[in-house]
Design an enzyme around this catalytic site. Structure first.
Site, PDB file in Angstrom:
ATOM      1  N   ARG A 158      44.986  36.265  34.799  1.00 13.59           N
ATOM      2  CA  ARG A 158      45.757  37.041  35.772  1.00 13.59           C
ATOM      3  C   ARG A 158      45.014  37.324  37.075  1.00 13.59           C
ATOM      4  NH1 ARG A 158      47.250  41.652  35.166  1.00 13.59           N
ATOM      5  NH2 ARG A 158      49.298  41.527  36.171  1.00 13.59           N
TER       6      ARG A 158
ATOM      7  N   ARG B 210      55.199  44.371  28.769  1.00 13.63           N
ATOM      8  CA  ARG B 210      53.929  44.907  29.264  1.00 13.63           C
ATOM      9  C   ARG B 210      53.803  46.402  28.974  1.00 13.63           C
ATOM     10  NH1 ARG B 210      51.685  42.833  34.150  1.00 13.63           N
ATOM     11  NH2 ARG B 210      53.792  42.120  34.622  1.00 13.63           N
TER      12      ARG B 210
ATOM     13  N   CYS C 218      33.642  27.096  34.906  1.00 11.16           N
ATOM     14  CA  CYS C 218      33.100  26.357  36.047  1.00 11.16           C
ATOM     15  C   CYS C 218      34.168  26.293  37.142  1.00 11.16           C
ATOM     16  CB  CYS C 218      32.672  24.958  35.606  1.00 11.16           C
ATOM     17  SG  CYS C 218      31.704  24.091  36.840  1.00 11.16           S
ATOM     18  N   GLU C 219      34.380  27.434  37.770  1.00  8.09           N
ATOM     19  CA  GLU C 219      35.439  27.590  38.761  1.00  8.09           C
ATOM     20  C   GLU C 219      35.077  28.775  39.638  1.00  8.09           C
ATOM     21  OE1 GLU C 219      38.882  26.200  40.432  1.00  8.09           O
ATOM     22  OE2 GLU C 219      38.172  25.460  38.493  1.00  8.09           O
TER      23      GLU C 219
END
Length: 437
Positions: free
Chosen positions: A333, A296, A364-365
Site C-alpha cells: 500500500r 477495512r 530490490c526496489e
C-alpha cells in the site's frame, strides 16, 4: 509518535507491546517475522457494533464482510460465528469461503468482469446474490442460468455520481468509474429494464452502490443514499420496480496515523438510515432492507505487522534509513497508494523518540519504503518493529516479488495465540514451476 493503542493493545508489566494478552516479542520469537497479528476481540467488537446499530434502529439489514480486505479460511469462519454475511469478488475468495464452511446463502458475489467459470461456480454453490456490474454480465449470467435451468437473486450496481473525499485510485462511485451502471446517464435504468424483462432467470431484489474507501465524513454516503432513494420513487412509478434491498457498500475510514479522524461506525449507519427513511416516508415508499459491506473498518485496526530490524544507512544531512525484513512484499500500500502508517519498537513502545528515520523494505526496489520520517527511539538490529493498522490489504495484497515467501498470520485473543496462515517456504515458491529440461 505518541503511543496510541487499538483494541486490546497495551503495554504490559515488562514494558513490551502486548496484543490480545500476548507479548508481541514472544509472538515474533515463536512464529518469526514478518508476522501479521490480528486482535480477534477488536474484530468481534466492530462486527457486533455494526449489527447492534441496525437492531437499535429497528431496521432490517445485512452486514456483509468485504473480504477483499483480508481473505482466509479463519477470518471467514470468524465472520460466520459473528453472524455476518460475506462479500466476495473472485472465484478464489468464493472457494476459500466454501472451504471455511461459510453458508452459501449469505454470500454476495461482486466484480466488474466475472468469468463464465466464476458465475457457474457461484450458481453451483447456491450463493445468495450476484451483484450485476455491466450489460455484458447481464447476458452472460442469463445464458449460464438458462443452461442450468435455474434462477438467482441479483442486485444492480449503480454509480450515483457522488465523489467521496479519498484517494483517486480508490474512488468508485463517481460517473467515470470502471464499476457499475451510471445513474445520471440512463444506464442504470436501462439495466433495470433488461433484468426485469428476464424474470425467468433473475430475481431483481434491489440496487447496490459503493462510493469509495477510507472516507471520514458522512456527506457522500448521505448524498448517494438520498439520490438513489429518490430515483427508486421514479422507478416505482414508471417501471413498477420495488427494491427490497438497498446495498450502500462500505468505505468507512479507519485510523492509520494520528492525522486520520474516523467517525464511529454507528454514526455512518445512523446518518445513512436517516436519509433513506426520510425519502421513503415522504413518498410512501416501503423501507428497503439495508445492506452494508464493511471490510477495512472490521479488520484494519485489528492488524499489526511485526518486523525485525536489520541494516541501517546514514545519508549525512539528508536521511537515516532503517531496513526491516519485509516491505512491499507484505504491504504494498505505501508504494501503491502512498499510504501512511505509525509504528513503535515493540520492546519499548513508550520510550520517547530520539531521532527521525525512514523504514525501508528489503525488496530490490527504490520505492519499497514502508514509512517515511518516523520518530523513533534509537534502534538496534534484531529489535522488533510493530507497524499498526495493517489488517486490511496487507496479507490480501501480499506477493512474492524477489521470491520472498509470504508472511504468516496469527490470531490472538484472551492470552492465546493461534496460527491461522502458515509462513510460505522456499519449497512453496517453486511448487508450481516446471523445469525446462
Amino acid at each position: 509518535m505518541a503511543f496510541e493503542s487499538f483494541g486490546t493493545m497495551r503495554v504490559n508489566e515488562v514494558g513490551h507491546l502486548e496484543i490480545g494478552g500476548v507479548d508481541t516479542l514472544k509472538l515474533a520469537q515463536k512464529y518469526g517475522t514478518p508476522l501479521y497479528v490480528y486482535d480477534v476481540a477488536l474484530i468481534k467488537e466492530r462486527a457486533r457494533g455494526f449489527k447492534k446499530t441496525f437492531e437499535e434502529l429497528g431496521v432490517k439489514a445485512q452486514v456483509a464482510y468485504a473480504s477483499k480486505a483480508f481473505s482466509a479460511v479463519a477470518i471467514y469462519q470468524l465472520m460466520h460465528e459473528e453472524g455476518l454475511s460475506l462479500d466476495v469478488v473472485s472465484g478464489g475468495e468464493l472457494y476459500t469461503a466454501m472451504q471455511a464452511g461459510f453458508p452459501a446463502e449469505r454470500i454476495h458475489f461482486h466484480g466488474n468482469n466475472k468469468t463464465r467459470q466464476e458465475l457457474e461456480m457461484a450458481i453451483e454453490y447456491g450463493i445468495g446474490c450476484i451483484v450485476i456490474d455491466n450489460f455484458y454480465e447481464i447476458n452472460l449470467l442469463a445464458e449460464v442460468l438458462r443452461a442450468k435451468n435455474t434462477m438467482i437473486s441479483v442486485l444492480i450496481r449503480v454509480t450515483p455520481g457522488i465523489e467521496a473525499h479519498t484517494h483517486d485510485y480508490i474512488l468508485t462511485g463517481q460517473d467515470d468509474s470502471k464499476f457499475g451502471f451510471g445513474l445520471t446517464n440512463g444506464q442504470a435504468e436501462e439495466a433495470i429494464k433488461r433484468v426485469l424483462a428476464m424474470d425467468d432467470v433473475f430475481r431483481l431484489i434491489g440496487l447496490h452502490c459503493h462510493i469509495g474507501s477510507q472516507i471520514f465524513e458522512t456527506t457522500g454516503f448521505k448524498l448517494a443514499a438520498h439520490r438513489i432513494m429518490e430515483q427508486l420513487v421514479i422507478w416505482r412509478n414508471e417501471l413498477d420496480f420495488h427494491a427490497e434491498v438497498l446495498n450502500l457498500g462500505g468505505g468507512f475510514g479507519v485510523r492509520y496515523t494520528a492525522d486520520d479522524k474516523p467517525l464511529p461506525p454507528s454514526q455512518y449507519v445512523r446518518e445513512i438510515i436517516a436519509d433513506v427513511r426520510e425519502v421513503a416516508l415522504a413518498n410512501d415508499l416501503e423501507m428497503p432492507e439495508i445492506w452494508i459491506e464493511p471490510g477495512r473498518s472490521l479488520v484494519g485496526e485489528a492488524g499489526t505487522t511485526l518486523y525485525t530490524i536489520g541494516s541501517r544507512k546514514e545519508v549525512p544531512d539528508i536521511r537515516s534509513y532503517v531496513a526491516v525484513d519485509g516491505g512491499m512484499s507484505d504491504n504494498i500500500r505505501p508504494s501503491l497508494y502512498e499510504a501512511k502508517y505509525d509504528a513503535v519498537i515493540a520492546e519499548r513502545p513508550l520510550e520517547e523518540p530520539e531521532e527521525t528515520v525512514s523504514i525501508a523494505g528489503k525488496c530490490c526496489e527504490s520505492g519499497d519504503m514502508l514509512i517515511w520520517d518516523l520518530p523513533l527511539p534509537e534502534s538496534d538490529a534484531g529489535e522488533v518493529l510493530a507497524v499498526f493498522c495493517t489488517g486490511a490489504y496487507g496479507y490480501s495484497m501480499a506477493n512474492n516479488y524477489n521470491r520472498i515467501p509470504r508472511a504468516a498470520v496469527v490470531f490472538v485473543e484472551d492470552g492465546m495465540d493461534k496460527l491461522v496462515v502458515q509462513r510460505e517456504t522456499y519449497e512453496n515458491l517453486v511448487q508450481l514451476d516446471l523445469p525446462l529440461y
